[in-house]
Design a protein around this motif. Structure first.
Motif, PDB file in Angstrom:
ATOM      1  N   GLY A 152       0.705  -1.204   0.116  1.00 50.33           N
ATOM      2  CA  GLY A 152       0.209  -0.039  -0.139  1.00 50.33           C
ATOM      3  C   GLY A 152       0.825   1.122   0.047  1.00 50.33           C
ATOM      4  O   GLY A 152       0.814   2.131  -0.745  1.00 50.33           O
ATOM      5  N   ILE A 153       1.922   1.064   0.494  1.00 47.85           N
ATOM      6  CA  ILE A 153       2.948   2.341   0.850  1.00 47.85           C
ATOM      7  C   ILE A 153       3.491   2.686  -0.543  1.00 47.85           C
ATOM      8  O   ILE A 153       3.468   3.668  -0.888  1.00 47.85           O
ATOM      9  N   ALA A 154       4.021   1.639  -1.076  1.00 47.83           N
ATOM     10  CA  ALA A 154       4.510   1.574  -2.605  1.00 47.83           C
ATOM     11  C   ALA A 154       3.759   2.107  -3.476  1.00 47.83           C
ATOM     12  O   ALA A 154       3.975   2.971  -4.105  1.00 47.83           O
ATOM     13  N   MET A 155       2.311   1.526  -3.575  1.00 42.65           N
ATOM     14  CA  MET A 155       1.492   2.070  -4.542  1.00 42.65           C
ATOM     15  C   MET A 155       0.933   3.538  -4.258  1.00 42.65           C
ATOM     16  O   MET A 155       0.284   3.837  -5.063  1.00 42.65           O
ATOM     17  N   THR A 156       1.200   4.021  -3.093  1.00 40.68           N
ATOM     18  CA  THR A 156       0.552   5.431  -2.908  1.00 40.68           C
ATOM     19  C   THR A 156       1.451   6.343  -3.721  1.00 40.68           C
ATOM     20  O   THR A 156       0.893   7.482  -3.815  1.00 40.68           O
ATOM     21  N   GLY A 157       2.285   5.893  -4.539  1.00 45.12           N
ATOM     22  CA  GLY A 157       3.400   6.819  -5.405  1.00 45.12           C
ATOM     23  C   GLY A 157       2.202   7.350  -6.452  1.00 45.12           C
ATOM     24  O   GLY A 157       2.597   8.681  -7.060  1.00 45.12           O
ATOM     25  N   THR A 158       1.051   6.892  -7.150  1.00 45.13           N
ATOM     26  CA  THR A 158       0.300   7.292  -7.900  1.00 45.13           C
ATOM     27  C   THR A 158      -0.656   8.137  -7.495  1.00 45.13           C
ATOM     28  O   THR A 158      -0.993   9.184  -8.040  1.00 45.13           O
ATOM     29  N   GLY A 159      -1.052   8.006  -6.202  1.00 44.15           N
ATOM     30  CA  GLY A 159      -1.999   8.941  -5.729  1.00 44.15           C
ATOM     31  C   GLY A 159      -1.230  10.232  -5.164  1.00 44.15           C
ATOM     32  O   GLY A 159      -1.800  11.469  -5.411  1.00 44.15           O
ATOM     33  N   VAL A 160      -0.255  10.280  -4.694  1.00 44.57           N
ATOM     34  CA  VAL A 160       0.626  11.233  -4.473  1.00 44.57           C
ATOM     35  C   VAL A 160       0.918  12.365  -5.552  1.00 44.57           C
ATOM     36  O   VAL A 160       0.896  13.396  -5.586  1.00 44.57           O
ATOM     37  N   PHE A 161       1.406  11.521  -6.713  1.00 42.45           N
ATOM     38  CA  PHE A 161       1.509  12.111  -7.956  1.00 42.45           C
ATOM     39  C   PHE A 161       0.306  12.726  -8.333  1.00 42.45           C
ATOM     40  O   PHE A 161       0.223  13.844  -8.920  1.00 42.45           O
ATOM     41  N   GLY A 162      -0.845  11.958  -8.554  1.00 40.52           N
ATOM     42  CA  GLY A 162      -2.205  12.572  -8.884  1.00 40.52           C
ATOM     43  C   GLY A 162      -2.617  13.967  -8.181  1.00 40.52           C
ATOM     44  O   GLY A 162      -2.927  14.988  -8.645  1.00 40.52           O
ATOM     45  N   VAL A 163      -1.974  13.869  -6.695  1.00 42.35           N
ATOM     46  CA  VAL A 163      -2.425  15.236  -5.969  1.00 42.35           C
ATOM     47  C   VAL A 163      -1.501  16.225  -6.222  1.00 42.35           C
ATOM     48  O   VAL A 163      -1.891  17.417  -6.560  1.00 42.35           O
ATOM     49  N   LEU A 164      -0.132  15.913  -6.490  1.00 40.50           N
ATOM     50  CA  LEU A 164       0.795  17.313  -6.726  1.00 40.50           C
ATOM     51  C   LEU A 164       0.914  17.690  -8.051  1.00 40.50           C
ATOM     52  O   LEU A 164       1.369  18.881  -8.261  1.00 40.50           O
ATOM     53  N   CYS A 165       0.849  16.618  -9.042  1.00 38.36           N
ATOM     54  CA  CYS A 165       1.059  16.931 -10.492  1.00 38.36           C
ATOM     55  C   CYS A 165       0.400  18.236 -11.065  1.00 38.36           C
ATOM     56  O   CYS A 165       1.027  19.176 -11.597  1.00 38.36           O
ATOM     57  N   LYS A 166      -0.948  18.469 -10.754  1.00 39.05           N
ATOM     58  CA  LYS A 166      -1.692  19.553 -11.290  1.00 39.05           C
ATOM     59  C   LYS A 166      -1.339  20.934 -10.779  1.00 39.05           C
ATOM     60  O   LYS A 166      -1.181  21.800 -11.632  1.00 39.05           O
ATOM     61  N   PRO A 167      -1.007  21.113  -9.606  1.00 41.34           N
ATOM     62  CA  PRO A 167      -0.348  22.381  -9.009  1.00 41.34           C
ATOM     63  C   PRO A 167       0.888  22.526  -9.766  1.00 41.34           C
ATOM     64  O   PRO A 167       1.217  23.473 -10.185  1.00 41.34           O
ATOM     65  N   LEU A 168       1.725  21.693 -10.022  1.00 41.46           N
ATOM     66  CA  LEU A 168       3.286  21.954 -10.463  1.00 41.46           C
ATOM     67  C   LEU A 168       2.908  22.278 -11.893  1.00 41.46           C
ATOM     68  O   LEU A 168       3.579  23.136 -12.398  1.00 41.46           O
ATOM     69  N   LEU A 169       2.241  21.596 -12.915  1.00 43.20           N
ATOM     70  CA  LEU A 169       2.001  21.821 -14.182  1.00 43.20           C
ATOM     71  C   LEU A 169       1.261  22.926 -14.226  1.00 43.20           C
ATOM     72  O   LEU A 169       1.600  23.893 -15.204  1.00 43.20           O
ATOM     73  N   ALA A 170       0.259  23.523 -13.460  1.00 40.72           N
ATOM     74  CA  ALA A 170      -0.300  25.068 -13.576  1.00 40.72           C
ATOM     75  C   ALA A 170       0.683  25.944 -13.536  1.00 40.72           C
ATOM     76  O   ALA A 170       0.779  26.825 -14.149  1.00 40.72           O
ATOM     77  N   TRP A 171       1.808  25.791 -12.521  1.00 39.71           N
ATOM     78  CA  TRP A 171       2.894  26.864 -12.485  1.00 39.71           C
ATOM     79  C   TRP A 171       3.597  26.834 -13.551  1.00 39.71           C
ATOM     80  O   TRP A 171       4.028  27.751 -14.119  1.00 39.71           O
ATOM     81  N   VAL A 172       4.390  25.603 -13.998  1.00 40.94           N
ATOM     82  CA  VAL A 172       5.290  25.525 -15.121  1.00 40.94           C
ATOM     83  C   VAL A 172       4.612  26.007 -16.535  1.00 40.94           C
ATOM     84  O   VAL A 172       5.190  26.779 -17.085  1.00 40.94           O
ATOM     85  N   ILE A 173       3.475  25.232 -16.699  1.00 37.30           N
ATOM     86  CA  ILE A 173       2.580  25.937 -18.099  1.00 37.30           C
ATOM     87  C   ILE A 173       2.313  27.202 -17.990  1.00 37.30           C
ATOM     88  O   ILE A 173       2.506  27.893 -18.971  1.00 37.30           O
ATOM     89  N   GLY A 174       1.844  27.871 -16.904  1.00 37.47           N
ATOM     90  CA  GLY A 174       1.332  29.384 -16.744  1.00 37.47           C
ATOM     91  C   GLY A 174       2.816  30.140 -16.809  1.00 37.47           C
ATOM     92  O   GLY A 174       2.650  31.352 -17.471  1.00 37.47           O
ATOM     93  N   GLY A 175       3.931  29.827 -16.676  1.00 40.66           N
ATOM     94  CA  GLY A 175       4.993  30.708 -16.731  1.00 40.66           C
ATOM     95  C   GLY A 175       5.774  30.283 -17.773  1.00 40.66           C
ATOM     96  O   GLY A 175       6.360  31.321 -18.496  1.00 40.66           O
TER      97      GLY A 175
END
Length: 414
Positions: A152-175
């Motif tokens: 379960g801990i190992a597979m949380t990688g997908t969920g963590v990425f899913g939560v963090l990726c959109k704010p990161l991409l919004a910042w990068v793409i916006g700039g």
């Protein structure tokens, strides 16, 4: 603890995390920055920019995910065979490098759908070694008593990425624009996951690997050909298709489903993020349950419960409170599905050909998940309502999840 002893190390169960935490960190980052998470959580972010730049329709853009699913059907079993033959560390390192470089190439897209589709096919082929098939094999070797929580801990990688990726991409793409967004994604496996795997990811059989012999030779369990002759193998493979179809068909269409039920866009924006957060919780809690109870019963309860969600979402009158409850059940199930399959594979078929066997199950799940959203959408276009698809899923989920109860007790593997 048979698997730990065979793997070449002896450890009291309470000391598993003290010895295996490095593998968990590397696996979490490897899975989160790999093929299982990056395309599916980010394609929707890039779709409006690609449509504006090149004039492609959303359907043409989303077809890239379908191509990925089709390629994985072939590439995932091949990656599994390579893991069993050469070891997961070699496969993971090589695949992370090639996957990152292939993703970087998306930044150089031109106005050619052929180039776009070929690039996705290459990404799926080279990135197959970053799928959970690779990392869960080694996690299973390091953990026995706490295997469910560890997976379960190992597979949380997908969920963590899913939560963090959109704010990161919004910042990068916006700039810096959408091409910079693809550069940022391509750097994640190279700059984040790769160093972690190189430094922390080790198999208990490293000495055997160094000698160049097959790492699975001394592990207990069935070969792939032996597993293919087992009815349990085919039972799991068959029921995974409708389960993944039902879960994956509902979740990507969640926003239009809620809109059809009269829920306003502002409220929907507060509801849909619950999927990712609940999925993370589902992996940890579900793993804890797998360690303490019979895995088929856990699978029946957790994968059958979203039938309630489907009935709720199919109702003509839907208030935000009931929608929230339905989403929580769906998210929890999404958080446990791959973990359950990995756990069942290790307990019923062992570790000898774990990656090769699990890769077949992964393909079954990926196939259902890949076509579920499309079929749900087609049914919506035909009937002008998601209710027929949702009610069909409400029947399929408990029936198919109940089939796990026929698996019986865990076998003694040699």
């Amino acid at each position: 603890m048979q698997s730990a002893t065979v793997a070449g190390y002896e450890s009291h169960a309470t000391n598993e995390f003290a010895q295996g935490w490095r593998v968990l960190v590397a696996s979490l980052l490897g899975i989160g920055c790999g093929l299982a998470a990056m395309p599916f959580y980010t394609v929707g972010v890039f779709a409006p920019h690609l449509a504006k730049e090149f004039g492609w329709s959303f359907g043409e853009i989303m077809a890239g995910l379908t191509i990925t699913t089709v390629v994985v059907i072939v590439a995932a079993p091949a990656a599994g065979i390579l893991c069993d033959r050469f070891g997961t560390r070699r496969v993971a390192i090589s695949s992370l490098v090639m996957f990152g470089l292939a993703y970087l190439s998306l930044a150089m897209l031109g106005n050619s759908l052929v180039q776009f589709y070929v690039t996705w096919a290459v990404i799926a082929t080279l990135g197959a070694g970053t799928l959970p098939i690779t990392f869960t094999r080694t996690v299973n070797q390091w953990f026995d008593r706490h295997r469910g929580v560890a997976l379960g801990i190992a597979m949380t990688g997908t969920g963590v990425f899913g939560v963090l990726c959109k704010p990161l991409l919004a910042w990068v793409i916006g700039g810096w624009g959408w091409r910079a967004g693809y550069v940022a994604l391509g750097l994640l496996p190279l700059a984040l996951a790769l160093p972690a795997v190189v430094l922390l990811f080790r198999e208990p059989l490293q000495a055997t690997l160094a000698e160049g012999t097959a790492p699975s030779a001394e592990l207990p369990g069935l070969t792939k050909s032996e597993a293919l002759r087992q009815w349990r193998f085919w039972l799991i493979a068959i029921v995974l298709l409708p389960i993944s179809f039902s879960l994956a068909g509902a979740v990507p269409n969640l926003e239009p489903i809620l809109l059809d039920r009269g829920i306003d866009q502002a409220t929907i924006l507060t509801l849909t993020p619950l999927i990712g957060l609940t999925a993370i919780a589902g992996r940890i809690v579900g793993g804890w349950l797998l360690d303490r109870f019979w895995a088929p019963a856990v699978a029946f309860v957790l994968l059958g419960a979203p039938a309630i969600s489907c009935v709720i979402l199919a109702s003509a009158q839907l208030d935000p409170g009931m929608a929230r409850f339905a989403i929580l059940l769906l998210g929890f199930a999404l958080g446990i599905e791959y973990d359950v399959v990995a756990y069942l594979t290790s307990r019923y078929f062992g570790m000898k050909s774990y990656s090769a066997i699990y890769s077949v199950f992964y393909v079954c799940f990926a196939t259902g998940a890949g076509f579920g959203p499309l079929i749900f959408g087609i049914i919506r276009d035909w009937s002008h309502d998601f209710a027929p698809a949702l009610l069909s899923a409400a029947v399929a989920l408990p029936v198919c999840a109940g089939a796990f109860l026929f698996l019986g007790r865990y076998p003694q593997l040699k």
